[in-house]
Design a protein around this motif. Sequence first.
Motif, PDB file in Angstrom:
ATOM      1  N   SER A 123       0.827  -1.207   0.000  1.00 42.92           N
ATOM      2  CA  SER A 123       0.000   0.000   0.000  1.00 42.92           C
ATOM      3  C   SER A 123       0.866   1.263   0.000  1.00 42.92           C
ATOM      4  N   PHE A 124       1.983   1.218   0.735  1.00 44.95           N
ATOM      5  CA  PHE A 124       2.888   2.364   0.781  1.00 44.95           C
ATOM      6  C   PHE A 124       3.477   2.638  -0.601  1.00 44.95           C
ATOM      7  N   TYR A 125       3.909   1.587  -1.278  1.00 46.32           N
ATOM      8  CA  TYR A 125       4.507   1.756  -2.600  1.00 46.32           C
ATOM      9  C   TYR A 125       3.469   2.240  -3.622  1.00 46.32           C
ATOM     10  N   ARG A 126       2.247   1.752  -3.504  1.00 47.54           N
ATOM     11  CA  ARG A 126       1.196   2.219  -4.405  1.00 47.54           C
ATOM     12  C   ARG A 126       0.953   3.712  -4.215  1.00 47.54           C
ATOM     13  N   THR A 127       0.920   4.136  -2.978  1.00 46.95           N
ATOM     14  CA  THR A 127       0.745   5.562  -2.690  1.00 46.95           C
ATOM     15  C   THR A 127       1.922   6.368  -3.224  1.00 46.95           C
ATOM     16  N   LEU A 128       3.111   5.840  -3.061  1.00 43.27           N
ATOM     17  CA  LEU A 128       4.318   6.528  -3.525  1.00 43.27           C
ATOM     18  C   LEU A 128       4.290   6.740  -5.040  1.00 43.27           C
ATOM     19  N   PHE A 129       3.905   5.718  -5.778  1.00 43.63           N
ATOM     20  CA  PHE A 129       3.847   5.839  -7.235  1.00 43.63           C
ATOM     21  C   PHE A 129       2.678   6.723  -7.692  1.00 43.63           C
ATOM     22  N   PHE A 130       1.632   6.802  -6.851  1.00 46.20           N
ATOM     23  CA  PHE A 130       0.453   7.575  -7.241  1.00 46.20           C
ATOM     24  C   PHE A 130       0.585   9.060  -6.892  1.00 46.20           C
ATOM     25  N   LEU A 131       1.532   9.430  -6.047  1.00 44.49           N
ATOM     26  CA  LEU A 131       1.665  10.820  -5.612  1.00 44.49           C
ATOM     27  C   LEU A 131       1.834  11.813  -6.771  1.00 44.49           C
ATOM     28  N   PRO A 132       2.672  11.522  -7.796  1.00 45.12           N
ATOM     29  CA  PRO A 132       2.796  12.493  -8.889  1.00 45.12           C
ATOM     30  C   PRO A 132       1.488  12.771  -9.616  1.00 45.12           C
ATOM     31  N   VAL A 133       0.564  11.805  -9.605  1.00 45.54           N
ATOM     32  CA  VAL A 133      -0.711  11.986 -10.313  1.00 45.54           C
ATOM     33  C   VAL A 133      -1.519  13.103  -9.675  1.00 45.54           C
ATOM     34  N   VAL A 134      -1.498  13.192  -8.352  1.00 49.67           N
ATOM     35  CA  VAL A 134      -2.294  14.202  -7.651  1.00 49.67           C
ATOM     36  C   VAL A 134      -1.518  15.496  -7.434  1.00 49.67           C
ATOM     37  N   THR A 135      -0.292  15.553  -7.934  1.00 47.31           N
ATOM     38  CA  THR A 135       0.496  16.780  -7.858  1.00 47.31           C
ATOM     39  C   THR A 135       0.170  17.655  -9.063  1.00 47.31           C
ATOM     40  N   THR A 136       0.087  18.955  -8.850  1.00 48.80           N
ATOM     41  CA  THR A 136      -0.243  19.879  -9.931  1.00 48.80           C
ATOM     42  C   THR A 136       0.777  19.762 -11.055  1.00 48.80           C
ATOM     43  N   THR A 137       0.287  19.581 -12.277  1.00 42.23           N
ATOM     44  CA  THR A 137       1.173  19.371 -13.426  1.00 42.23           C
ATOM     45  C   THR A 137       2.076  20.573 -13.661  1.00 42.23           C
ATOM     46  N   ALA A 138       1.545  21.776 -13.498  1.00 39.05           N
ATOM     47  CA  ALA A 138       2.353  22.982 -13.712  1.00 39.05           C
ATOM     48  C   ALA A 138       3.522  23.038 -12.725  1.00 39.05           C
ATOM     49  N   ILE A 139       3.291  22.624 -11.488  1.00 41.34           N
ATOM     50  CA  ILE A 139       4.366  22.601 -10.490  1.00 41.34           C
ATOM     51  C   ILE A 139       5.439  21.605 -10.891  1.00 41.34           C
ATOM     52  N   ILE A 140       5.005  20.442 -11.366  1.00 35.91           N
ATOM     53  CA  ILE A 140       5.966  19.436 -11.828  1.00 35.91           C
ATOM     54  C   ILE A 140       6.805  19.993 -12.976  1.00 35.91           C
ATOM     55  N   GLY A 141       6.166  20.676 -13.922  1.00 35.47           N
ATOM     56  CA  GLY A 141       6.898  21.262 -15.041  1.00 35.47           C
ATOM     57  C   GLY A 141       7.928  22.271 -14.580  1.00 35.47           C
ATOM     58  N   TRP A 188       6.301   9.813 -16.471  1.00 35.31           N
ATOM     59  CA  TRP A 188       6.570   9.605 -15.044  1.00 35.31           C
ATOM     60  C   TRP A 188       5.399  10.075 -14.187  1.00 35.31           C
ATOM     61  N   GLN A 189       4.816  11.204 -14.546  1.00 32.65           N
ATOM     62  CA  GLN A 189       3.719  11.718 -13.732  1.00 32.65           C
ATOM     63  C   GLN A 189       2.498  10.800 -13.777  1.00 32.65           C
ATOM     64  N   ARG A 190       2.224  10.175 -14.919  1.00 30.76           N
ATOM     65  CA  ARG A 190       0.982   9.422 -15.096  1.00 30.76           C
ATOM     66  C   ARG A 190       1.122   7.922 -14.866  1.00 30.76           C
ATOM     67  N   ILE A 191       2.314   7.445 -14.581  1.00 32.60           N
ATOM     68  CA  ILE A 191       2.501   6.008 -14.381  1.00 32.60           C
ATOM     69  C   ILE A 191       1.617   5.491 -13.254  1.00 32.60           C
ATOM     70  N   GLY A 192       1.512   6.239 -12.159  1.00 30.68           N
ATOM     71  CA  GLY A 192       0.713   5.798 -11.031  1.00 30.68           C
ATOM     72  C   GLY A 192      -0.752   5.626 -11.374  1.00 30.68           C
ATOM     73  N   GLN A 193      -1.275   6.494 -12.230  1.00 32.11           N
ATOM     74  CA  GLN A 193      -2.681   6.388 -12.631  1.00 32.11           C
ATOM     75  C   GLN A 193      -2.941   5.097 -13.381  1.00 32.11           C
ATOM     76  N   TYR A 194      -2.067   4.769 -14.325  1.00 33.95           N
ATOM     77  CA  TYR A 194      -2.278   3.555 -15.113  1.00 33.95           C
ATOM     78  C   TYR A 194      -1.854   2.312 -14.357  1.00 33.95           C
ATOM     79  N   MET A 195      -1.008   2.467 -13.352  1.00 37.64           N
ATOM     80  CA  MET A 195      -0.720   1.362 -12.449  1.00 37.64           C
ATOM     81  C   MET A 195      -2.007   0.906 -11.754  1.00 37.64           C
ATOM     82  N   VAL A 196      -2.829   1.867 -11.337  1.00 38.81           N
ATOM     83  CA  VAL A 196      -4.097   1.539 -10.690  1.00 38.81           C
ATOM     84  C   VAL A 196      -5.018   0.798 -11.655  1.00 38.81           C
ATOM     85  N   TYR A 197      -5.059   1.246 -12.909  1.00 44.13           N
ATOM     86  CA  TYR A 197      -5.883   0.561 -13.912  1.00 44.13           C
ATOM     87  C   TYR A 197      -5.426  -0.883 -14.102  1.00 44.13           C
TER      88      TYR A 197
END
Length: 324
Positions: A123-141, A188-197
């Motif tokens: 569960s910890f690793y899933r959350t870790l990989f999913f964190l970039p998905v909920v981070t603002t894309t502009a901030i990541i850029g 990298w940002q969207r990997i967590g989203q498709y990991m869930v799928y």
Amino acid sequence: MKPEYAAAVLLEPKAKKANSLWCQIYEHRWCYLFLVPMLIMFSAFTIWPIFASGYFALFDWNGIGWPEKFVGLANFKELIKDKLFWNAFKNTYLFALTQTAVKLPIALLIAILLNNRKLRSASFYRTLFFLPVVTTTAIIGIIFTFILNPYNGALNNILKGIGLINQPLDWLGVGDLAFLMVVLVGSWQRIGQYMVYWLAGLQSVPEELYEAGKVDGANAWQVFRHITFPLLKPIAAVILLFGIVHALRVFDLVMTMTGGGPNFATDMMGTYVYRTAFTSESGMPRMSYASAAGLLFGLSLVVVAILQSGITKKIKDIRQGQGV
């Protein structure tokens, strides 16, 4: 049977159906009431802009006041000859296909690893990989512009420190490198989203099949090839189309990392429409021209949506035929 009775018998099912429909609406009236705000917002920010864009595209308008100079299809004719438009169109689809080819296999590999029940802290690793998905894309850029800075960026310092490069590389200043960086950061940002799928698909595979494979002496690769992958095919087709459609809407990441440069190498439809409609880099802003560009690109998305609907229906028919 008398004619009036026959007519009454024929009309009775329709009356019951109509009465039943209105009764159901009344019974669930609170559900429909709570949908009203969503319908208002959807109409204001989706339906109205689509029709407004179609109207404004027929004028020569800079966005100030109300359009008055009617030009018909002149904007569309000009777009067909616009090399920058087709460059942005090509880059957008190339970005979508490339990013999808990168993020989906990696997300699948991560999902397979995290689907192992013996793995601790999954569960910890899933959350870790999913964190970039909920981070603002502009901030990541913005953060990656500092990481990829050619003078004091972290990436160049690390590569120079381990001896892989002698001179710093301008990651966002060279066309091919800039495009590659945008693809990799977006993936990298969207990997967590498709990991869930993928996890949802993997968890739908019956555990008995894996146990049968182990009994037959199958190794991990053989289990994936002959059990997991065949059962994931229907879901994989849907995930693939979701990945492409989502990537086609890229804007904020490119806008913050490169702004569409260098020399329009990373220019996407979002940045092209924004630049044409709201800035004066190439003269007076052209809201009508940008509306026409958005409509043409939107038509291509409609084609993708129709394709997605057809493939989804076909997959559903195949699964029903297999009794899945």
